[in-house]
Design an enzyme around this catalytic site. Structure first.
Site, PDB file in Angstrom:
ATOM      1  N   LYS A 181     -40.340 -68.368 -68.229  1.00  0.00           N
ATOM      2  CA  LYS A 181     -40.179 -67.329 -69.246  1.00  0.00           C
ATOM      3  C   LYS A 181     -38.847 -67.513 -69.976  1.00  0.00           C
ATOM      4  O   LYS A 181     -37.916 -68.073 -69.399  1.00  0.00           O
ATOM      5  CB  LYS A 181     -40.147 -65.944 -68.572  1.00  0.00           C
ATOM      6  CG  LYS A 181     -41.480 -65.474 -68.041  1.00  0.00           C
ATOM      7  CD  LYS A 181     -41.365 -64.075 -67.445  1.00  0.00           C
ATOM      8  CE  LYS A 181     -42.694 -63.592 -66.909  1.00  0.00           C
ATOM      9  NZ  LYS A 181     -43.726 -63.396 -67.951  1.00  0.00           N
TER      10      LYS A 181
ATOM     11  N   ARG B 232     -53.059 -62.871 -61.719  1.00  0.00           N
ATOM     12  CA  ARG B 232     -54.511 -62.985 -61.493  1.00  0.00           C
ATOM     13  C   ARG B 232     -54.805 -63.924 -60.330  1.00  0.00           C
ATOM     14  O   ARG B 232     -55.789 -63.759 -59.623  1.00  0.00           O
ATOM     15  CB  ARG B 232     -55.189 -63.427 -62.802  1.00  0.00           C
ATOM     16  CG  ARG B 232     -54.719 -64.752 -63.313  1.00  0.00           C
ATOM     17  CD  ARG B 232     -55.047 -64.958 -64.798  1.00  0.00           C
ATOM     18  NE  ARG B 232     -54.081 -64.308 -65.676  1.00  0.00           N
ATOM     19  CZ  ARG B 232     -54.111 -64.374 -66.995  1.00  0.00           C
ATOM     20  NH1 ARG B 232     -55.070 -65.040 -67.608  1.00  0.00           N
ATOM     21  NH2 ARG B 232     -53.205 -63.749 -67.710  1.00  0.00           N
TER      22      ARG B 232
END
Ligand code: BES
Ligand code: ZN
Ligand code: ZN
Length: 487
Positions: free
Chosen positions: A266, A340
């Site tokens: 990120k 996920r």
């Protein structure tokens, strides 16, 4: 904090500060206008106080009352007033008063319903929370609420207790979320869950890396392999003394204690906030604390996959293919789509434990904040009637959720050339493709996914809440479980 009910008539109660509500469009004089020799009429005429939400005015030594101070707090328009507004208005009064070092607060709610008593207590306790555990200011505790008393019907102790249990659970969640990732590692989160379970007599089991390897949770383990901190699958079990149904609810929460993004790293701007990537897991743990005390009659199992998503020479690479517990292979096209990956192994495990219904909460995608801002939680489902129940619970608790689409057509966004599934879709509909990925593992059992990435953290202080972790989803979870048979 001392929280209690008292049936003493308002005029005779010797409070440090007595709080009463006033509306923007009140018909006729306030009930305390006469006792205070027309103070309310004067206030309104002077326009110093209009009754707009969260406005506050304070009168010292009110002549007709035993209280030292009378505080009137604006409650807005009567037609907009409801339980959610009451929770906020009480919270705003508490924050305004404690800022003035008034920490013994009495609220006049004479003809209150039990629900109003509950939310007033919630408003006060939630407003009192400050994310300052690690500040060394010796005086910070002097501004904590010392006592909160409601002058109202004395027969609603149960409602008072429910409000306290709920708000304390939500604050517990907020305190977990606020912990920095160097102090709250996956194992530390597991230890916190164990401690809570021991206090409130829940069963707690922690699956460690070895056990998860044996089981074949390759999807979860792939995320955790880049971190020196070992992963944990936290399982909390609540079993009612006499279950009213054979339904078995799983509450599943994303527990990424820090999300660097991994090799698909990120940007550094704002990365410090990624300590809140376990807010879903913390919401589940908080909800279980309340459930253990409220003792509803449905079986609930909480599952919190806890990992740290780091960059290292051992970290998972883009292009790696992992095998999930369900046996499906996944091509990890982006290591930052890790939530996920850990959730699907928890979902499969919940199904193996015999869960008949599942709700998950996860700070899953930045895309949900693009779609809904910071106001609504994104709610996805494979079963509309079940989502209806969750949405009804959320509505009652004043937690805003928006039904997002999950049509089969979105499956076309999830195509991998080399594995059963990729872990990301294309450029568009990021929150939906993330949900679609989860859905592939639900085996068509009723399931609701709550994407709380936009709502679990408040960037700014509100009149009724500090900035930082919001504790979203805790109250919805608890309401869903306690009202399971009536929703
Ligand atoms: N934890 C993030 C999502 C997130 C973003 C939470 C902002 C809170 C605030 C999640 O793991 C993530 O990084 N998702 C990616 C998915 C993308 C790679 C498909 C995202 O949203 O950018
Ligand atoms: Zn991520
Ligand atoms: Zn994440």
């Amino acid at each position: 904090m001392d929280i209690r009910l008292d049936a003493t008539p308002i005029e005779q109660y010797a409070a440090e500060v007595l709080v009463t509500l006033a509306f923007e469009n009140e018909n006729g004089p306030h009930s305390l206008n006469t006792a205070t020799s027309g103070w309310f009429d004067e206030l309104r005429e002077s326009k110093e106080f209009t009754g707009k939400p969260f406005e506050i005015a304070i009168l010292h030594r009110p002549s007709g009352l035993k209280a030292k101070r009378l505080a009137v707090v604006g409650a807005g328009k009567t037609e907009k007033f409801n339980l959610t507004e009451l929770r906020k208005v009480v919270g705003a009064a508490v924050r305004a008063l404690k800022a003035k070092s008034l920490t013994n607060i009495t609220l006049a709610l004479v003809n209150a319903t039990p629900e109003q008593i509950s939310v007033a207590v919630e408003g006060a306790i939630l407003a009192d929370y400050e994310p300052d555990r690690l500040k060394t200011d010796a005086k910070k505790d002097e501004k904590r609420l010392a006592s909160f008393c409601i002058l109202g019907p004395a027969t609603v102790q149960v409602a008072l207790d429910r409000g306290r249990i709920l708000a304390e659970a939500q604050n517990f969640t907020r305190s977990l979320v606020n912990e920095p990732a160097n102090l709250l590692t996956p194992l530390k989160l597991a230890a916190e869950a164990e401690k809570m379970a021991a206090t409130y007599r829940l069963d707690c089991e922690i699956l460690d890396r070895e056990r998860m390897t044996q089981l074949g949770m390759g999807s979860l383990l792939g995320v955790s392999q880049g971190s020196a901190e070992p992963p944990a699958l936290i399982i909390l079990r609540y079993k009612p003394a006499a279950a009213a149904t054979t339904d078995h609810l799983a509450l599943i929460g994303k527990g990424v204690t820090f999300d660097t993004g991994g090799v698909s790293i990120k940007p550094s701007d704002g990365m410090e906030k990624m300590k809140y990537d376990m807010a879903g897991g913390a919401a589940v743990i908080g909800a279980m604390q309340a459930i253990a005390q409220l003792k509803p009659n449905v079986t609930v199992t909480a599952l919190i996959p806890a990992v740290e998503n780091m960059v290292s020479s051992r970290a998972q690479r883009p292009g790696d293919i992992v095998t999930s517990l369900a046996g499906k292979t996944i091509e990890v096209l982006n290591t930052d789509a890790e939530g996920r990956l850990i959730l699907v192994d928890a979902i499969t495990y919940a199904l193996r434990l015999g869960c008949t219904h599942m709700v998950d909460a996860a700070t899953l995608t930045g895309a949900i904040a693009v779609a809904l801002g910071h106001i609504h939680v994104g709610a996805f489902t494979n079963n509309d009637p079940f989502l209806g129940k969750v949405m009804a619970a959320a509505k009652q608790e004043g937690e805003r959720m928006w039904h997002m689409p999950l049509d089969d057509d979105y499956k076309d966004y999830l195509k991998s050339a080399f594995a059963d599934l990729p872990n990301i879709g294309g450029r568009y509909g990021g929150a939906v493709t993330a949900a679609m990925f989860l859905k592939e593992f639900t085996e068509d059992k009723p399931w609701v996914h709550l994407d709380i990435a936009g709502t679990a953290w408040l960037d700014d202080v509100k009149p009724f809440l500090s900035k930082g972790p919001s504790g979203i989803a805790v109250r919805t979870f608890v309401r869903l479980v306690t009202d399971w048979s009536v929703l």
